[in-house]
Every structure is written in structure tokens, then in C-alpha cells.
Scaffold this motif. Sequence first.
Motif, PDB file in Angstrom:
ATOM      1  N   TRP A  55      29.680   9.800  -6.988  1.00  6.73           N
ATOM      2  CA  TRP A  55      30.003  11.138  -7.481  1.00  6.73           C
ATOM      3  C   TRP A  55      29.794  11.220  -8.992  1.00  6.73           C
ATOM      4  O   TRP A  55      29.286  12.219  -9.496  1.00  6.73           O
ATOM      5  N   ARG A  56      30.148  10.171  -9.717  1.00  9.27           N
ATOM      6  CA  ARG A  56      29.916  10.180 -11.159  1.00  9.27           C
ATOM      7  C   ARG A  56      28.421  10.261 -11.442  1.00  9.27           C
ATOM      8  O   ARG A  56      27.998  10.981 -12.369  1.00  9.27           O
ATOM      9  N   HIS A  57      27.626   9.557 -10.667  1.00 12.25           N
ATOM     10  CA  HIS A  57      26.167   9.614 -10.838  1.00 12.25           C
ATOM     11  C   HIS A  57      25.654  11.037 -10.618  1.00 12.25           C
ATOM     12  O   HIS A  57      24.829  11.541 -11.398  1.00 12.25           O
ATOM     13  N   ILE A  58      26.164  11.694  -9.575  1.00  8.45           N
ATOM     14  CA  ILE A  58      25.726  13.065  -9.289  1.00  8.45           C
ATOM     15  C   ILE A  58      26.241  14.020 -10.357  1.00  8.45           C
ATOM     16  O   ILE A  58      25.498  14.860 -10.877  1.00  8.45           O
ATOM     17  N   ALA A  59      27.530  13.916 -10.684  1.00  8.65           N
ATOM     18  CA  ALA A  59      28.157  14.862 -11.605  1.00  8.65           C
ATOM     19  C   ALA A  59      27.602  14.731 -13.015  1.00  8.65           C
ATOM     20  O   ALA A  59      27.290  15.740 -13.671  1.00  8.65           O
ATOM     21  N   CYS A  60      27.485  13.501 -13.488  1.00  5.99           N
ATOM     22  CA  CYS A  60      27.046  13.295 -14.875  1.00  5.99           C
ATOM     23  C   CYS A  60      25.525  13.292 -14.996  1.00  5.99           C
ATOM     24  O   CYS A  60      24.972  13.855 -15.954  1.00  5.99           O
ATOM     25  N   GLY A  61      24.839  12.661 -14.018  1.00  2.71           N
ATOM     26  CA  GLY A  61      23.387  12.557 -14.110  1.00  2.71           C
ATOM     27  C   GLY A  61      22.650  13.784 -13.624  1.00  2.71           C
ATOM     28  O   GLY A  61      21.633  14.179 -14.210  1.00  2.71           O
ATOM     29  N   LYS A  62      23.145  14.417 -12.562  1.00  7.99           N
ATOM     30  CA  LYS A  62      22.459  15.570 -11.972  1.00  7.99           C
ATOM     31  C   LYS A  62      23.019  16.908 -12.457  1.00  7.99           C
ATOM     32  O   LYS A  62      22.268  17.827 -12.769  1.00  7.99           O
ATOM     33  N   LEU A  63      24.349  17.012 -12.486  1.00  5.09           N
ATOM     34  CA  LEU A  63      24.984  18.284 -12.839  1.00  5.09           C
ATOM     35  C   LEU A  63      25.350  18.383 -14.310  1.00  5.09           C
ATOM     36  O   LEU A  63      25.821  19.429 -14.762  1.00  5.09           O
ATOM     37  N   GLN A  64      25.165  17.303 -15.064  1.00  3.31           N
ATOM     38  CA  GLN A  64      25.411  17.285 -16.506  1.00  3.31           C
ATOM     39  C   GLN A  64      26.865  17.613 -16.864  1.00  3.31           C
ATOM     40  O   GLN A  64      27.144  18.294 -17.852  1.00  3.31           O
ATOM     41  N   LEU A  65      27.791  17.135 -16.056  1.00  2.00           N
ATOM     42  CA  LEU A  65      29.207  17.310 -16.360  1.00  2.00           C
ATOM     43  C   LEU A  65      29.712  16.109 -17.153  1.00  2.00           C
ATOM     44  O   LEU A  65      29.270  14.984 -16.916  1.00  2.00           O
ATOM     45  N   PRO A  66      30.652  16.308 -18.083  1.00  2.13           N
ATOM     46  CA  PRO A  66      31.268  15.161 -18.761  1.00  2.13           C
ATOM     47  C   PRO A  66      31.996  14.286 -17.742  1.00  2.13           C
ATOM     48  O   PRO A  66      32.515  14.780 -16.733  1.00  2.13           O
ATOM     49  N   GLU A  67      32.056  12.992 -18.011  1.00  3.26           N
ATOM     50  CA  GLU A  67      32.686  12.076 -17.060  1.00  3.26           C
ATOM     51  C   GLU A  67      34.150  12.413 -16.840  1.00  3.26           C
ATOM     52  O   GLU A  67      34.654  12.326 -15.711  1.00  3.26           O
ATOM     53  N   GLU A  68      34.863  12.844 -17.888  1.00  2.00           N
ATOM     54  CA  GLU A  68      36.277  13.154 -17.714  1.00  2.00           C
ATOM     55  C   GLU A  68      36.464  14.381 -16.810  1.00  2.00           C
ATOM     56  O   GLU A  68      37.453  14.477 -16.073  1.00  2.00           O
ATOM     57  N   VAL A  69      35.503  15.316 -16.828  1.00  2.39           N
ATOM     58  CA  VAL A  69      35.566  16.480 -15.941  1.00  2.39           C
ATOM     59  C   VAL A  69      35.233  16.055 -14.509  1.00  2.39           C
ATOM     60  O   VAL A  69      35.846  16.533 -13.546  1.00  2.39           O
ATOM     61  N   ALA A  70      34.276  15.145 -14.368  1.00  2.00           N
ATOM     62  CA  ALA A  70      33.948  14.623 -13.032  1.00  2.00           C
ATOM     63  C   ALA A  70      35.164  13.952 -12.409  1.00  2.00           C
ATOM     64  O   ALA A  70      35.466  14.159 -11.223  1.00  2.00           O
ATOM     65  N   TRP A  71      35.872  13.155 -13.185  1.00  5.54           N
ATOM     66  CA  TRP A  71      37.058  12.494 -12.662  1.00  5.54           C
ATOM     67  C   TRP A  71      38.171  13.514 -12.382  1.00  5.54           C
ATOM     68  O   TRP A  71      38.936  13.363 -11.424  1.00  5.54           O
ATOM     69  N   LEU A  72      38.268  14.542 -13.202  1.00  8.87           N
ATOM     70  CA  LEU A  72      39.258  15.590 -12.988  1.00  8.87           C
ATOM     71  C   LEU A  72      39.116  16.192 -11.595  1.00  8.87           C
ATOM     72  O   LEU A  72      40.105  16.327 -10.850  1.00  8.87           O
ATOM     73  N   TYR A  73      37.891  16.545 -11.194  1.00 12.85           N
ATOM     74  CA  TYR A  73      37.685  17.122  -9.869  1.00 12.85           C
ATOM     75  C   TYR A  73      37.939  16.087  -8.768  1.00 12.85           C
ATOM     76  O   TYR A  73      38.493  16.410  -7.713  1.00 12.85           O
ATOM     77  N   PHE A  74      37.561  14.866  -9.018  1.00 16.73           N
ATOM     78  CA  PHE A  74      37.715  13.819  -8.006  1.00 16.73           C
ATOM     79  C   PHE A  74      39.193  13.552  -7.718  1.00 16.73           C
ATOM     80  O   PHE A  74      39.610  13.491  -6.559  1.00 16.73           O
ATOM     81  N   GLU A  75      40.008  13.415  -8.767  1.00 20.59           N
ATOM     82  CA  GLU A  75      41.424  13.121  -8.539  1.00 20.59           C
ATOM     83  C   GLU A  75      42.193  14.365  -8.111  1.00 20.59           C
ATOM     84  O   GLU A  75      43.220  14.255  -7.431  1.00 20.59           O
ATOM     85  N   THR A  76      41.709  15.556  -8.472  1.00 22.72           N
ATOM     86  CA  THR A  76      42.342  16.775  -7.968  1.00 22.72           C
ATOM     87  C   THR A  76      42.160  16.879  -6.462  1.00 22.72           C
ATOM     88  O   THR A  76      43.092  17.237  -5.723  1.00 22.72           O
ATOM     89  N   PHE A  77      40.967  16.568  -5.975  1.00 21.63           N
ATOM     90  CA  PHE A  77      40.749  16.571  -4.532  1.00 21.63           C
ATOM     91  C   PHE A  77      41.663  15.556  -3.853  1.00 21.63           C
ATOM     92  O   PHE A  77      42.194  15.811  -2.759  1.00 21.63           O
ATOM     93  N   ASP A  78      41.871  14.415  -4.503  1.00 24.05           N
ATOM     94  CA  ASP A  78      42.718  13.379  -3.904  1.00 24.05           C
ATOM     95  C   ASP A  78      44.157  13.849  -3.752  1.00 24.05           C
ATOM     96  O   ASP A  78      44.883  13.354  -2.882  1.00 24.05           O
TER      97      ASP A  78
END
Length: 591
Positions: A55-78
Motif C-alpha cells: 500500500w505504501r508503494h501504491i500510495a507514495c509511488g503511484k498516488l503521490q501521497l506523503p507516507e504519513e498520510v498513507a499510514w493515516l488511511y491504513f491505520e484508520t481502516f484498521d
Amino acid sequence: MDKGTVSVWPRLEPFLLGALQVAPPSKLGLHYLRKMATYVRTKEGCFPTLGWHMWRHIACGKLQLPEEVAWLYFETFDLLVPHTPEERLEWAEVLSQSSTPRELDRQRSRLCVDTLQFLLFLYLQQLNRVSLRTSLIGEEWPSPRSRSPSTSSERETKTTCQNKNWDDQAHLTFIQTHLSEILELLLDPGQLSSSGQMVRDSQLSVEAVQALSLLLEGSVSHGRTVHPLHRLLNCGPVQAQVGYSKLSRSFSLQQFQSWLRQALTLNPFGISACLRSGKKLAWAQQVEGAMKRARIARNTHVAPLGSRVVLMSQVYKQTLAKDSDKLARTNLKLHRCNEAFIYLLSPLRSVSLDKCRNSTVVLGPVETIVHVQSCENVRVVCVTGRLAVGASSHCTIHVLTPMRPLLLPGNTALTLGPYHTHYPSLEDHMAAVGLAVVPNAWDQPLLFGAEGSAPDTSCYRLLPPTEFCPLVVPFKMEGDTCEIPGGLPPAYQKALECREQRVQEWQRTVKDAHLNKEERRQFQALVEQKFHEWLLETGKRQELDSLLPPTHTPASNHTGDHADGNVTGPVLRPTNHDAPAQAGEPATTVC
């Protein structure tokens, strides 16, 4: 499952807890999510579960999201994923032992999410996307809401529930409006045309329908038993209506979509139903005049776990305190409370403070999220899975949380401080919802700014240790907790010890003055006079007066629940501090 008419409605918690109350990045729009849906289906290691690293690869590499925002969505889903308290405590222990970023990342790599459900979760962020058309005319058009006249209960809901996360009508409209796009994200790439669109004879897999159960649930023949969507489809007559093929283990997309549109209805356990037919929640201490316009209702007597709602609206100049099973594991909303002191000392599922002013709210452990929205001069004291604050000003929040506090746009003059109180059953309540004392990220907020603008780092401050005073919960309760869980950060503990030392020095000074009986009487009268003047000047007299036990029998005034589970009144006596327990706190200790 019995045969009968099937009703389907949007689940409350994905909208309430999963949709961040801020417009999502443009890269989480449908165009990019379509690409992601195809990518995860064809990329090894992404389906049917998606790990943090991919997911970090997709979010940061493909969608150009900051890593902290990528983790924000990941742990919110959790937060939405069912975990036992033991599992949450075990995860907290793992994180607390990760002393370096590399170790932390290695532990995060252990987390996996259901790929299709995560896609739906990301699409759900569109709930709070700002629409120019909506902002101009007040609501989306065309929509079921605009095509039908509003009933009194709908108008009531609109005034009581302004944000979409709590608005069950908005949830239904969102599903109805975007159903085709939602189903499209769940289709196998082989079921799409070359342009990425659905085709007429597309088939929806069983796994896709199971994923859709993240958002939808329902019942048969208006029964009280609630089932996830995929279990509702086990009934033979329903399977025929949705075009289920046992041979291919799939559903006809066209028939399924048509059936679902007909079956969709308003959530019978949402806030609209709670306002219309919910029970009152009784309190042991209440002043009839002050409570005259307050609205306090619950649906916990009929709602299943996950849909339990308690609404408290327009509580004015009143102290309320409760520890009750009727509050345990509920989603609580405090709306337009003003000059109130509210103690809700039960383990809670989620808490939302909306448009509250000049109030103090002390909460039991909150399993998922405490959200403060559009509040002014509010003090919140909580242990919670996550804290989120948006469009609020001059609020002070004392929090213990394993996740970084989320500061959304529109905040001004916020103060973050360490959790600074306790009550006897606190640690038992924390264990019941799976919250530990470490890790504690209260002083590491994540600023989430509007897209295209830098976050306003001046919107908050950390409470200076020189301004710190602990809060005393002034009620008698049963339990073993006798100190702040996890203790205080060293700087705040040192400041508290210095203050206590000044009190001891003052006491020695008075003792060494060798005052006679008359001088001691005059001195005591002068101190009491100055203290009462301070109470009147700061408005704290109201809080102390409201803590006095009522002289009448509380149950005699109740028309709803009986007042079981209320904490009992305090015994007032001097504290060891040089002021009340905290600026604005009654000078009481727990007996």
C-alpha cells in the motif's frame, strides 16, 4: 434464514469512523481508484489482502501521497476491523517495543487489510468532498432528499446533525448516488470493457459481495436480527432475484444492482430513528430548569452492537455524570452543549463533540475515535484510539492515545496536554476496549491541511508544564485505579512536584507565624473570601454548586430510564494543590 422481504441499509460505523471529516486528496478520486483496483488484481502480493509495504508503494509511488498520510488511511481502516481487546493490547506492546523507525516499519509490515474492502474505504472518503453545487444550493441535486418533501423527523435530524458522518440520510444518498461506481471498483478487470467501464453482462464475484458487507447490512421482514449483506443473499428466493449462479459462484451485476436499489432503505438504528423513537437517558443529578431544553436519547435497547447511539444535545449550565451499561460500547454524540460539565465514565466505542462551547467533557476510554468539530473553549479529557480535531478554537485536550492526534483544517489556538486524571475503574475500562498506556503519541500531532496548502503549524501548542494541574474526578466509585495510568511525562511531574513544594512551604510559613486563635480566624476568613471572589470572577462557582447532591429523590422526576449506574456525589474537602484541581475544577478529592 426465513423467507421474506429483505431490507438493506448503510452501516453506521464505516461512515462515522472511517470517513475522515476533510476533503480527500484528488488522487483518491474515482479515476485513480479505478487504476488501483486493476493494479492490485494483477500485481502479485496485493490480492486478496494488501500489506502495508505494498500500500505504501501504491500510495507514495503511484498516488503521490506523503507516507504519513498513507499510514493515516491504513491505520484508520484498521480501526474498523474487529479486533479483540487482547489483540489490540498485544499490538500496542509490539509498537511500544519498536525503538527505531526501521523496527517500527518492520512491525507495520505485519498488518494486512482486505483489498476490496480497503478500496471501498478509500472511495468512502468522497463523503466529505466539497461540492461547489452543494455549497451553493445547500444539498446535492438531484437526490432522493431533494425529490421528496422533508418530514418533521428529517428536519429535526438536519438541525441536530450537520455533518455527513452522522447523517444517516446522507449515508443512504451516498450509496444510492454512487452505487454503480462502488460496484465497478469490485469487479474483476476481466469484467470491464477496454475503457475500464462495466459491461451489461458483467458478473460480481462472491468475494466482491462479501467486501460490500463493509458498507451494507440488513434484515428480513423488518426483523430485529441484523445480518451483513452477503448473509442476506443466502436465501434461495433472494439469490434468484440477484441472478446468482452456483456454477460460476457469481451474481449478475445488472440484476444485483437493480435488486439492491429496491432493497435500500434508511438505517433503522441511525440518528433519525434515535431522535424519533429512542429512549431517554436518565441522570441522578439534574436541575429541571437547566435541562428543560436538553435532548438526551439512546437506541441501545434495540440496536445491535456497532449501531448503538446516544445523543446528548443542548445541555446547558448543567453537570452530568454517569457510569452505566447503557453507555458502554456506544457511539456518543454531544451536540451544542454549552457551559456544561459532563463526566461519562464508561468504556465507549466513539465520541463526537459538535458545536459545543465553554464546556468540560471527561470521558471513559474510547475504543476508536474522539472527534472534536466546530467547538469553542471546550476542554476534553480522554483515553482514546485516535483523537481528531477540526474547525475548533481555544480548546484544550488532555489525551492518552497510541495514534498521532489528527488536526484537520480550520483550527486555531488549540492546546494539547498529557492525560492528567484517573477514576477507580479506569484501568479495567481501558483493558475492556484494548487501550494501553504505551505507546502514547499525545504530543506528536499530524496536521492534515487542505490539498494544495501547507498545514498551519501555529494552530496548536503543547501545554507548558508551568500551566499544568491534574484533574480530580469528584465522584465516589468502585475500583482499584488510584493514579494516572502510565504516570506523567517527566517535565509535568517535575512541575507538579514544584507546585506541591510551594504549598508545603506556604503551610510552613503559616505555621511558623505562630498566630493566635483570633488571628487564625481572621486569616482563614480572608483566605476564604479571596477564594470565593476567585470562584465568582472565573465562573467556577457554578461548577462547584452543580456537584452538590440533589435534595429531592432523582427517580421521582424521571420519565425514561431509571437512573441506574450513576456515580454518586462528591465529598468536598481541601486538596494538596495551591488552587482547585485545575483551573475551573472543583477543589475535591475522590473519597
